[in-house]
Design a protein around this motif. Sequence first.
Motif, PDB file in Angstrom:
ATOM      1  N   UNK A  55      -3.669   7.064  -0.379  1.00  0.00           N
ATOM      2  CA  UNK A  55      -2.975   6.761  -1.624  1.00  0.00           C
ATOM      3  C   UNK A  55      -1.532   6.420  -1.322  1.00  0.00           C
ATOM      4  N   UNK A  56      -1.032   5.346  -1.926  1.00  0.00           N
ATOM      5  CA  UNK A  56       0.381   5.013  -1.819  1.00  0.00           C
ATOM      6  C   UNK A  56       0.795   4.253  -3.083  1.00  0.00           C
ATOM      7  N   UNK A  57       2.083   3.982  -3.202  1.00  0.00           N
ATOM      8  CA  UNK A  57       2.596   3.345  -4.415  1.00  0.00           C
ATOM      9  C   UNK A  57       1.990   1.963  -4.614  1.00  0.00           C
ATOM     10  N   UNK A  64      -3.979  -0.884  -8.555  1.00  0.00           N
ATOM     11  CA  UNK A  64      -5.056  -0.330  -9.375  1.00  0.00           C
ATOM     12  C   UNK A  64      -4.704  -0.388 -10.859  1.00  0.00           C
ATOM     13  N   UNK A  65      -3.434  -0.153 -11.180  1.00  0.00           N
ATOM     14  CA  UNK A  65      -3.006  -0.232 -12.582  1.00  0.00           C
ATOM     15  C   UNK A  65      -3.163  -1.650 -13.112  1.00  0.00           C
ATOM     16  N   UNK A  66      -2.800  -2.633 -12.308  1.00  0.00           N
ATOM     17  CA  UNK A  66      -2.952  -4.026 -12.725  1.00  0.00           C
ATOM     18  C   UNK A  66      -4.429  -4.369 -12.890  1.00  0.00           C
ATOM     19  N   UNK A  67      -5.275  -3.896 -11.986  1.00  0.00           N
ATOM     20  CA  UNK A  67      -6.721  -4.124 -12.111  1.00  0.00           C
ATOM     21  C   UNK A  67      -7.255  -3.491 -13.395  1.00  0.00           C
ATOM     22  N   UNK A  68      -6.768  -2.282 -13.699  1.00  0.00           N
ATOM     23  CA  UNK A  68      -7.218  -1.593 -14.908  1.00  0.00           C
ATOM     24  C   UNK A  68      -6.832  -2.380 -16.148  1.00  0.00           C
ATOM     25  N   UNK A 118       4.099   9.374  -6.226  1.00  0.00           N
ATOM     26  CA  UNK A 118       4.453   7.999  -5.871  1.00  0.00           C
ATOM     27  C   UNK A 118       5.057   7.227  -7.042  1.00  0.00           C
ATOM     28  N   UNK A 119       4.623   7.563  -8.263  1.00  0.00           N
ATOM     29  CA  UNK A 119       5.131   6.908  -9.470  1.00  0.00           C
ATOM     30  C   UNK A 119       5.488   8.015 -10.458  1.00  0.00           C
ATOM     31  N   UNK A 120       6.779   8.333 -10.618  1.00  0.00           N
ATOM     32  CA  UNK A 120       7.175   9.512 -11.395  1.00  0.00           C
ATOM     33  C   UNK A 120       6.775   9.509 -12.859  1.00  0.00           C
ATOM     34  N   UNK A 121       6.499   8.349 -13.451  1.00  0.00           N
ATOM     35  CA  UNK A 121       6.163   8.298 -14.868  1.00  0.00           C
ATOM     36  C   UNK A 121       5.363   7.038 -15.167  1.00  0.00           C
ATOM     37  N   UNK A 122       4.735   7.024 -16.326  1.00  0.00           N
ATOM     38  CA  UNK A 122       4.008   5.821 -16.739  1.00  0.00           C
ATOM     39  C   UNK A 122       4.976   4.667 -16.965  1.00  0.00           C
ATOM     40  N   UNK A 123       6.168   4.966 -17.479  1.00  0.00           N
ATOM     41  CA  UNK A 123       7.156   3.916 -17.701  1.00  0.00           C
ATOM     42  C   UNK A 123       7.527   3.231 -16.383  1.00  0.00           C
ATOM     43  N   UNK A 147       4.363  -2.668 -12.315  1.00  0.00           N
ATOM     44  CA  UNK A 147       3.371  -3.717 -12.565  1.00  0.00           C
ATOM     45  C   UNK A 147       4.083  -5.039 -12.828  1.00  0.00           C
ATOM     46  N   UNK A 148       5.157  -5.001 -13.616  1.00  0.00           N
ATOM     47  CA  UNK A 148       5.931  -6.220 -13.882  1.00  0.00           C
ATOM     48  C   UNK A 148       6.514  -6.762 -12.582  1.00  0.00           C
ATOM     49  N   UNK A 149       7.042  -5.896 -11.744  1.00  0.00           N
ATOM     50  CA  UNK A 149       7.597  -6.335 -10.459  1.00  0.00           C
ATOM     51  C   UNK A 149       6.527  -7.028  -9.620  1.00  0.00           C
ATOM     52  N   UNK A 150       5.309  -6.516  -9.678  1.00  0.00           N
ATOM     53  CA  UNK A 150       4.233  -7.137  -8.901  1.00  0.00           C
ATOM     54  C   UNK A 150       3.885  -8.513  -9.448  1.00  0.00           C
ATOM     55  N   UNK A 151       3.958  -8.684 -10.772  1.00  0.00           N
ATOM     56  CA  UNK A 151       3.695  -9.996 -11.368  1.00  0.00           C
ATOM     57  C   UNK A 151       4.783 -10.990 -10.987  1.00  0.00           C
ATOM     58  N   UNK A 152       6.034 -10.553 -11.043  1.00  0.00           N
ATOM     59  CA  UNK A 152       7.144 -11.432 -10.659  1.00  0.00           C
ATOM     60  C   UNK A 152       7.042 -11.788  -9.180  1.00  0.00           C
TER      61      UNK A 152
END
Length: 250
Positions: free
Chosen positions: A31-33, A39-43, A71-76, A82-87
């Motif tokens: 598991x990593x960030x 996985x969040x983007x896939x979901x 790895x990710x302190x909050x849903x926010x 996720x936005x960073x990955x899209x950009x």
Amino acid sequence: MSEEDPGRDTYPDADRAAVRDEPAPSARVPLDRERIVAAALDFIDANGLPGLTMRRLGEQLGVEAMALYRYVPSKEELLDAVVESLVAQIRDDEVVLDSPRDGWQDFLQRLAHGVRRVALAHPKAFPLVASRPAEAPWLRPPLRSLDVVETFLSGLLEEGFSDEAAIDGYRAYTSFLLGHLLLEVAVHGADVGPLDVLDDQTGEPGLAAYPIVARLRGPLSEDRSAIEFEEALEALLDRMTVARSAHLAE
């Protein structure tokens, strides 16, 4: 599948895997960030943004939700990632250029099509690009990262735009992209608030009182998104050409 929770098998269950003496998914793949964000983007792609929770994401990854917070302190923060990955996908598009090679029109057309490709590849996630806070409050989506905006403006300045014309171009260009692409992803099932009226509706409205609409229903319902995108982009570039020419003539 449990009768009490018919949707439980939608996600891998680490506890049941342990009972069956099977390795948990997270034991097979560390598991990593980066994996969590992917996985969040896939979901979101599969289920839509409203259904995303840390618990469900943990189930998809085969871990408890608490394991994600390391790895990710909050849903926010997860949504921002996720936005960073899209950009990043826009920046990494092999067609998108870092600077103009065949003129500024080609430069902007390539960028526009790169943004559109990402929007159509992830229509249910793309509205996050518009709704999440940008790196700076004065940046405009979908060109919302300092890196992308620096590339955009420097490209126009290299091609003879004044500062004012480049800024005006940035504002017009981002408004065009965001408006068109939010409309387009709404048709593809994205949750974009008031734009949801564009989603398919059950049943047909009565058209007897609207003879012109009834007659033109066929062409009205045609999907001309790609053509409209091209035509609107050409019109925008024409307007920017006029602004650039006026500056050069001074």
